[in-house]
Scaffold this motif. Structure first.
Motif, short mmCIF file in Angstrom:
data_model
loop_
_atom_site.label_atom_id
_atom_site.label_comp_id
_atom_site.label_asym_id
_atom_site.label_seq_id
_atom_site.Cartn_x
_atom_site.Cartn_y
_atom_site.Cartn_z
N LEU A 1 -19.75 129.02 -29.07
CA LEU A 1 -20.72 128.50 -30.12
C LEU A 1 -20.42 129.33 -31.47
CD1 LEU A 1 -24.18 128.33 -28.20
CD2 LEU A 1 -23.03 126.51 -29.56
N ALA A 2 -20.36 130.42 -31.31
CA ALA A 2 -20.19 131.35 -32.70
C ALA A 2 -18.55 130.93 -33.11
CB ALA A 2 -20.14 132.89 -32.37
N TYR A 3 -17.95 130.70 -32.71
CA TYR A 3 -16.48 130.53 -33.09
C TYR A 3 -16.30 128.87 -33.79
CZ TYR A 3 -11.37 130.64 -33.41
OH TYR A 3 -10.19 130.72 -33.66
N THR A 4 -16.89 128.01 -32.89
CA THR A 4 -16.73 126.58 -33.42
C THR A 4 -17.62 126.61 -34.51
OG1 THR A 4 -18.17 125.87 -31.71
CG2 THR A 4 -15.82 125.94 -30.95
N ARG A 5 -18.86 126.92 -34.45
CA ARG A 5 -19.58 126.73 -35.82
C ARG A 5 -19.14 127.30 -36.70
NH1 ARG A 5 -20.44 124.48 -31.12
NH2 ARG A 5 -22.00 123.33 -30.69
N TYR A 6 -18.52 128.43 -36.66
CA TYR A 6 -17.93 129.18 -37.83
C TYR A 6 -16.82 128.43 -38.60
CZ TYR A 6 -15.66 132.44 -40.94
OH TYR A 6 -15.16 132.94 -42.13
N VAL A 7 -16.25 127.86 -37.77
CA VAL A 7 -14.96 127.17 -38.08
C VAL A 7 -15.62 125.75 -38.97
CG1 VAL A 7 -13.05 125.60 -37.67
CG2 VAL A 7 -13.12 127.90 -36.65
N LEU A 8 -16.57 125.15 -38.24
CA LEU A 8 -16.93 123.94 -38.85
C LEU A 8 -17.88 124.27 -40.26
CD1 LEU A 8 -18.15 122.15 -35.53
CD2 LEU A 8 -16.43 121.06 -37.30
N ASP A 9 -18.53 125.52 -40.37
CA ASP A 9 -19.18 125.74 -41.35
C ASP A 9 -18.36 125.94 -42.46
OD1 ASP A 9 -21.91 126.70 -42.70
OD2 ASP A 9 -20.71 128.38 -42.86
N ALA A 10 -17.12 126.67 -42.17
CA ALA A 10 -16.22 126.89 -43.31
C ALA A 10 -15.80 125.72 -44.05
CB ALA A 10 -14.80 127.53 -42.82
N GLY A 11 -15.72 124.57 -43.03
CA GLY A 11 -15.30 123.27 -43.91
C GLY A 11 -16.51 122.68 -44.55
N HIS A 12 -17.40 122.63 -43.85
CA HIS A 12 -18.71 122.14 -44.57
C HIS A 12 -19.06 122.58 -45.70
CE1 HIS A 12 -19.44 118.75 -41.74
NE2 HIS A 12 -19.60 119.55 -40.65
N SER A 13 -19.02 123.97 -45.80
CA SER A 13 -19.69 124.84 -47.00
C SER A 13 -18.74 125.00 -47.92
CB SER A 13 -20.38 126.01 -46.39
OG SER A 13 -19.51 126.92 -45.94
N GLY A 14 -17.48 125.29 -47.60
CA GLY A 14 -16.02 125.52 -48.40
C GLY A 14 -15.12 124.27 -48.81
N ASN A 15 -14.21 124.43 -49.28
CA ASN A 15 -13.13 123.66 -49.51
C ASN A 15 -11.95 123.51 -48.67
OD1 ASN A 15 -11.28 125.75 -50.08
ND2 ASN A 15 -11.95 125.76 -52.12
N PHE A 16 -11.07 122.60 -48.67
CA PHE A 16 -10.14 122.49 -47.70
C PHE A 16 -9.25 123.72 -47.52
CE2 PHE A 16 -5.13 121.07 -46.74
CZ PHE A 16 -5.74 120.00 -45.96
N LEU A 17 -9.16 124.68 -48.24
CA LEU A 17 -8.12 125.93 -48.00
C LEU A 17 -9.34 126.72 -47.12
CD1 LEU A 17 -6.63 126.90 -51.49
CD2 LEU A 17 -5.62 125.90 -49.55
N ASP A 18 -10.64 126.86 -47.33
CA ASP A 18 -11.37 127.50 -46.40
C ASP A 18 -11.47 127.05 -45.17
OD1 ASP A 18 -13.12 129.49 -48.39
OD2 ASP A 18 -13.45 127.45 -49.35
N LEU A 19 -11.29 125.81 -44.97
CA LEU A 19 -11.18 125.29 -43.49
C LEU A 19 -9.92 125.68 -42.91
CD1 LEU A 19 -12.17 123.69 -41.11
CD2 LEU A 19 -11.78 121.60 -42.50
N LEU A 20 -8.83 125.38 -43.74
CA LEU A 20 -7.45 125.89 -43.15
C LEU A 20 -7.11 127.36 -42.64
CD1 LEU A 20 -4.91 123.91 -45.46
CD2 LEU A 20 -5.82 123.31 -42.94
N ALA A 21 -7.89 128.04 -43.38
CA ALA A 21 -8.02 129.66 -43.36
C ALA A 21 -8.73 129.86 -42.14
CB ALA A 21 -8.73 130.47 -44.24
N ALA A 22 -9.75 128.98 -41.71
CA ALA A 22 -10.57 129.39 -40.35
C ALA A 22 -9.76 128.77 -39.25
CB ALA A 22 -11.84 128.67 -40.64
N LEU A 23 -9.12 127.73 -39.59
CA LEU A 23 -8.35 126.85 -38.39
C LEU A 23 -7.08 127.65 -38.02
CD1 LEU A 23 -8.90 123.16 -39.49
CD2 LEU A 23 -9.59 124.16 -37.32
N THR A 24 -6.40 128.47 -38.95
CA THR A 24 -5.01 129.06 -38.76
C THR A 24 -4.77 130.02 -37.65
OG1 THR A 24 -4.23 127.96 -40.85
CG2 THR A 24 -2.95 129.90 -39.93
N PRO A 25 -5.75 130.84 -37.51
CA PRO A 25 -5.53 131.68 -36.38
C PRO A 25 -5.48 131.40 -34.98
CG PRO A 25 -7.42 132.50 -38.08
CD PRO A 25 -6.96 131.01 -38.24
N CYS A 26 -5.99 129.97 -34.80
CA CYS A 26 -5.94 129.67 -33.34
C CYS A 26 -4.70 129.00 -33.16
CB CYS A 26 -7.27 128.54 -33.20
SG CYS A 26 -7.03 127.78 -31.69
#
Length: 227
Positions: A115-140
């Motif tokens: 829950l913590a991980y997936t919701r963090y990634v989704l929040d990065a996208g909803h609250s941030g921009n495209f780069l925020d989302l990519l930065a949260a997705l890339t480690p995986c």
């Protein structure tokens, strides 16, 4: 190990410091590599990772709506297809051998670490921009690529051959290269050639490092299933 995953990823990885090593050389990972990981731990992880990938696919679908260029949209859409129609099948196949149906996987209760991980990634996208989302997705994406390349390929009789060889294989390594190209292009488009001197760079490093820390917690969760 930087392999050929672009130039943005290794800079973010280096900025993450020792937490990247904690993630890619975690005891769970080492147990996969030498075959000593308890099967119970692996199956528990696979169930949770199936649920994770459902949300991960949603995050990549969100990236389609956050993109500013058609090529970005195509790349993100292709990743959604790869996750939903290909990577999930590994989990389904392995869990079916243990008597778990895909319906069992889809309805599994999410672990708090998931829950913590997936919701963090989704929040990065909803609250941030495209780069925020990519930065949260890339480690995986890149972490599994590095892990697979380090551990594999392994012989077919290795207890975790399917998992290791999937991420060590050419198809997944190409996913990492394509993701690196996408991230590099997105950074250049939005931040220019001197990305690391912009105010946004620190935020991207923080996003990446936090997501990496959550990957460590995900492996911790996996080990807990075998206790």
């Amino acid at each position: 190990m930087t392999r050929d995953y672009g130039t943005t990823f290794p800079r973010l990885r280096d900025a993450a410091g020792t937490v990247w090593q904690d993630y890619t050389h975690h005891a769970f990972v080492e147990g996969l590599g030498n075959g000593t990981l308890p099967r119970k731990a692996f199956l528990g992880y696979l169930v949770q990772d199936y649920v994770f990938l459902i949300h991960f696919a949603r995050a990549w679908a969100l990236a389609v709506t956050k993109a500013d260029a058609l090529e970005e949209m195509r790349a993100c859409a292709a990743t959604v297809d790869a996750l939903v129609n290909h990577e999930l099948s590994l989990h389904v196949k392995t869990c079916a051998e243990a008597g778990l149906s895909e319906a069992d996987l889809y309805t599994a209760e999410e672990h708090p670490a998931n829950l913590a991980y997936t919701r963090y990634v989704l929040d990065a996208g909803h609250s941030g921009n495209f780069l925020d989302l990519l930065a949260a997705l890339t480690p995986c994406v890149m972490g599994y690529g590095e892990i697979g390349a380090r551990l594999g390929p392994v012989p077919a009789d290795h207890p975790y051959a399917d998992w290791i060889n999937t991420y060590a294989g050419d198809a997944y390594q190409q996913v990492c290269r394509d993701s690196g190209t996408l991230f590099d292009g997105a950074v250049l488009l939005r931040l220019g050639a001197g990305a690391e001197t912009t105010p946004a760079w620190g935020r991207l490093c923080q996003r990446f490092t936090t997501a990496t820390r959550l990957e460590v917690s995900f492996w911790d969760m996996g080990l807990s299933f075998g206790a």
